[in-house]
Design a protein around this motif. Structure first.
Motif, PDB file in Angstrom:
ATOM      1  N   LYS A 128     -26.726  24.995  56.994  1.00 42.71           N
ATOM      2  CA  LYS A 128     -26.880  23.854  55.815  1.00 42.71           C
ATOM      3  C   LYS A 128     -26.638  24.808  54.502  1.00 42.71           C
ATOM      4  CE  LYS A 128     -29.640  20.508  55.797  1.00 42.71           C
ATOM      5  NZ  LYS A 128     -30.785  19.721  55.855  1.00 42.71           N
ATOM      6  N   PHE A 129     -26.052  24.089  53.466  1.00 40.98           N
ATOM      7  CA  PHE A 129     -26.078  24.478  52.180  1.00 40.98           C
ATOM      8  C   PHE A 129     -27.280  24.109  51.591  1.00 40.98           C
ATOM      9  CE2 PHE A 129     -21.314  23.659  53.007  1.00 40.98           C
ATOM     10  CZ  PHE A 129     -20.827  24.824  52.570  1.00 40.98           C
ATOM     11  N   ASP A 130     -27.626  25.026  50.739  1.00 38.08           N
ATOM     12  CA  ASP A 130     -28.801  24.593  49.662  1.00 38.08           C
ATOM     13  C   ASP A 130     -30.012  24.525  50.678  1.00 38.08           C
ATOM     14  OD1 ASP A 130     -30.162  24.555  47.323  1.00 38.08           O
ATOM     15  OD2 ASP A 130     -29.793  22.130  47.050  1.00 38.08           O
ATOM     16  N   ARG A 131     -30.132  25.144  51.615  1.00 43.66           N
ATOM     17  CA  ARG A 131     -31.234  24.915  52.881  1.00 43.66           C
ATOM     18  C   ARG A 131     -32.698  25.410  52.327  1.00 43.66           C
ATOM     19  NH1 ARG A 131     -35.295  25.517  54.550  1.00 43.66           N
ATOM     20  NH2 ARG A 131     -36.000  25.637  56.874  1.00 43.66           N
ATOM     21  N   PHE A 132     -32.485  26.517  51.661  1.00 42.34           N
ATOM     22  CA  PHE A 132     -33.665  27.184  51.132  1.00 42.34           C
ATOM     23  C   PHE A 132     -34.274  26.962  49.687  1.00 42.34           C
ATOM     24  CE2 PHE A 132     -31.617  29.729  54.418  1.00 42.34           C
ATOM     25  CZ  PHE A 132     -32.448  29.752  55.387  1.00 42.34           C
ATOM     26  N   GLY A 133     -35.600  27.025  49.176  1.00 41.77           N
ATOM     27  CA  GLY A 133     -35.847  26.646  47.988  1.00 41.77           C
ATOM     28  C   GLY A 133     -37.161  27.526  47.900  1.00 41.77           C
ATOM     29  N   ALA A 134     -37.637  27.285  46.843  1.00 42.52           N
ATOM     30  CA  ALA A 134     -38.906  27.996  46.025  1.00 42.52           C
ATOM     31  C   ALA A 134     -40.072  28.218  47.190  1.00 42.52           C
ATOM     32  CB  ALA A 134     -39.396  27.633  44.787  1.00 42.52           C
ATOM     33  N   ARG A 135     -40.299  27.004  47.861  1.00 46.16           N
ATOM     34  CA  ARG A 135     -41.483  27.077  48.960  1.00 46.16           C
ATOM     35  C   ARG A 135     -41.189  27.953  49.997  1.00 46.16           C
ATOM     36  NH1 ARG A 135     -43.750  20.977  49.265  1.00 46.16           N
ATOM     37  NH2 ARG A 135     -44.750  20.983  47.190  1.00 46.16           N
ATOM     38  N   ASP A 136     -39.773  27.919  50.635  1.00 48.81           N
ATOM     39  CA  ASP A 136     -39.352  28.752  51.519  1.00 48.81           C
ATOM     40  C   ASP A 136     -39.648  30.305  51.108  1.00 48.81           C
ATOM     41  OD1 ASP A 136     -38.032  26.952  53.592  1.00 48.81           O
ATOM     42  OD2 ASP A 136     -36.986  26.427  51.643  1.00 48.81           O
ATOM     43  N   ALA A 137     -39.038  30.508  49.916  1.00 47.48           N
ATOM     44  CA  ALA A 137     -39.336  31.875  49.318  1.00 47.48           C
ATOM     45  C   ALA A 137     -40.647  32.291  49.384  1.00 47.48           C
ATOM     46  CB  ALA A 137     -38.642  32.130  47.963  1.00 47.48           C
ATOM     47  N   LYS A 138     -41.384  31.556  48.858  1.00 50.28           N
ATOM     48  CA  LYS A 138     -42.930  31.708  48.967  1.00 50.28           C
ATOM     49  C   LYS A 138     -43.495  32.061  50.347  1.00 50.28           C
ATOM     50  CE  LYS A 138     -47.345  30.114  46.765  1.00 50.28           C
ATOM     51  NZ  LYS A 138     -48.134  29.245  46.375  1.00 50.28           N
ATOM     52  N   GLY A 139     -43.134  31.249  51.218  1.00 45.08           N
ATOM     53  CA  GLY A 139     -43.524  31.390  52.692  1.00 45.08           C
ATOM     54  C   GLY A 139     -43.066  32.417  53.207  1.00 45.08           C
ATOM     55  N   VAL A 140     -41.887  32.883  53.058  1.00 47.24           N
ATOM     56  CA  VAL A 140     -41.373  34.026  53.510  1.00 47.24           C
ATOM     57  C   VAL A 140     -41.928  35.314  52.923  1.00 47.24           C
ATOM     58  CG1 VAL A 140     -39.184  35.361  54.316  1.00 47.24           C
ATOM     59  CG2 VAL A 140     -39.330  32.836  54.694  1.00 47.24           C
ATOM     60  N   GLU A 141     -42.242  35.248  51.625  1.00 42.62           N
ATOM     61  CA  GLU A 141     -42.838  36.366  50.868  1.00 42.62           C
ATOM     62  C   GLU A 141     -44.115  36.525  51.566  1.00 42.62           C
ATOM     63  OE1 GLU A 141     -42.319  34.999  47.030  1.00 42.62           O
ATOM     64  OE2 GLU A 141     -40.387  35.794  46.602  1.00 42.62           O
ATOM     65  N   ALA A 142     -44.863  35.718  51.853  1.00 40.35           N
ATOM     66  CA  ALA A 142     -46.195  35.997  52.458  1.00 40.35           C
ATOM     67  C   ALA A 142     -46.020  36.445  53.851  1.00 40.35           C
ATOM     68  CB  ALA A 142     -47.021  34.291  52.567  1.00 40.35           C
ATOM     69  N   LEU A 143     -44.925  36.163  54.798  1.00 36.68           N
ATOM     70  CA  LEU A 143     -44.846  36.805  55.783  1.00 36.68           C
ATOM     71  C   LEU A 143     -44.420  38.184  55.602  1.00 36.68           C
ATOM     72  CD1 LEU A 143     -42.924  34.120  57.758  1.00 36.68           C
ATOM     73  CD2 LEU A 143     -45.189  34.913  58.224  1.00 36.68           C
ATOM     74  N   ALA A 144     -43.582  38.609  54.660  1.00 40.88           N
ATOM     75  CA  ALA A 144     -43.277  39.860  54.343  1.00 40.88           C
ATOM     76  C   ALA A 144     -44.432  40.946  53.918  1.00 40.88           C
ATOM     77  CB  ALA A 144     -42.279  40.095  53.085  1.00 40.88           C
ATOM     78  N   ARG A 145     -45.333  40.040  53.353  1.00 41.52           N
ATOM     79  CA  ARG A 145     -46.786  41.033  53.005  1.00 41.52           C
ATOM     80  C   ARG A 145     -47.417  41.243  54.074  1.00 41.52           C
ATOM     81  NH1 ARG A 145     -46.272  37.410  48.472  1.00 41.52           N
ATOM     82  NH2 ARG A 145     -47.761  36.091  49.337  1.00 41.52           N
ATOM     83  N   LEU A 146     -47.552  40.221  54.828  1.00 44.06           N
ATOM     84  CA  LEU A 146     -48.317  40.310  56.260  1.00 44.06           C
ATOM     85  C   LEU A 146     -47.616  41.362  57.119  1.00 44.06           C
ATOM     86  CD1 LEU A 146     -50.500  39.563  58.077  1.00 44.06           C
ATOM     87  CD2 LEU A 146     -48.883  37.577  58.941  1.00 44.06           C
TER      88      LEU A 146
END
Length: 155
Positions: A128-146
């Motif tokens: 999908k075009f434009d699938r990811f937004g700021a909330r997705d980024a924040k969520g995946v950044e939390a997973l990266a830290r974990l």
């Protein structure tokens, strides 16, 4: 389900999966599988790990992918070189995009930073075009830290 709640559940499940496990590859494999299972509208989810000037394919879910990506090239390489999260609504408009899967139209890449050094990235693709937004980024950044917190350094 609301995006914030989805990522809270994803982080809780990732935390439980990692438990006492300290192996970075085992944790990356479980995190990639969990992302694949829980996030809608994605066609690839995985890790690339830095080896010198390259990002080398790690655990993932989806179609076979590019084995090596050069630092500074493509969405993953640029995110790694700049050490910052990139949200790309249309990968076809991203200069130097590396097309591992022609079906991918948008991408989210989060760098894995240990002591200020990029050790890899988490990469998500969507048809999908434009699938990811700021909330997705924040969520995946939390997973990266974990992942960083629960995984010993790569050797």
């Amino acid at each position: 389900m609301e995006t914030g709640e989805l990522y809270r559940q994803l982080e809780d499940q990732a935390r439980a999966l990692a438990g006492g496990e300290r192996d970075p590859i085992a944790n990356a494999a479980n995190f990639a599988a969990l992302i694949w299972e829980m996030l809608p509208d994605i066609n690839w989810a995985g890790f690339y790990f830095r080896q010198g000037g390259w990002l080398v394919l790690g655990p993932f879910q989806g179609k076979p992918a590019c084995s090596r990506l050069q630092m500074g090239l493509g969405v993953c390489g640029v995110a790694a070189k700049q050490a910052k999260t990139l949200i790309v609504p249309d990968v076809h408009k991203f200069e130097g995009h590396v097309a591992c899967d022609e079906a991918s139209n948008s991408e989210l890449v989060v760098p894995l930073l240990r002591h200020g050094y990029v050790v890899g990235v988490i990469d998500l693709d969507s048809p999908k075009f434009d699938r990811f937004g700021a909330r997705d980024a924040k969520g995946v950044e939390a997973l990266a830290r974990l992942w960083l917190d629960r995984s010993d350094e790569l050797r």
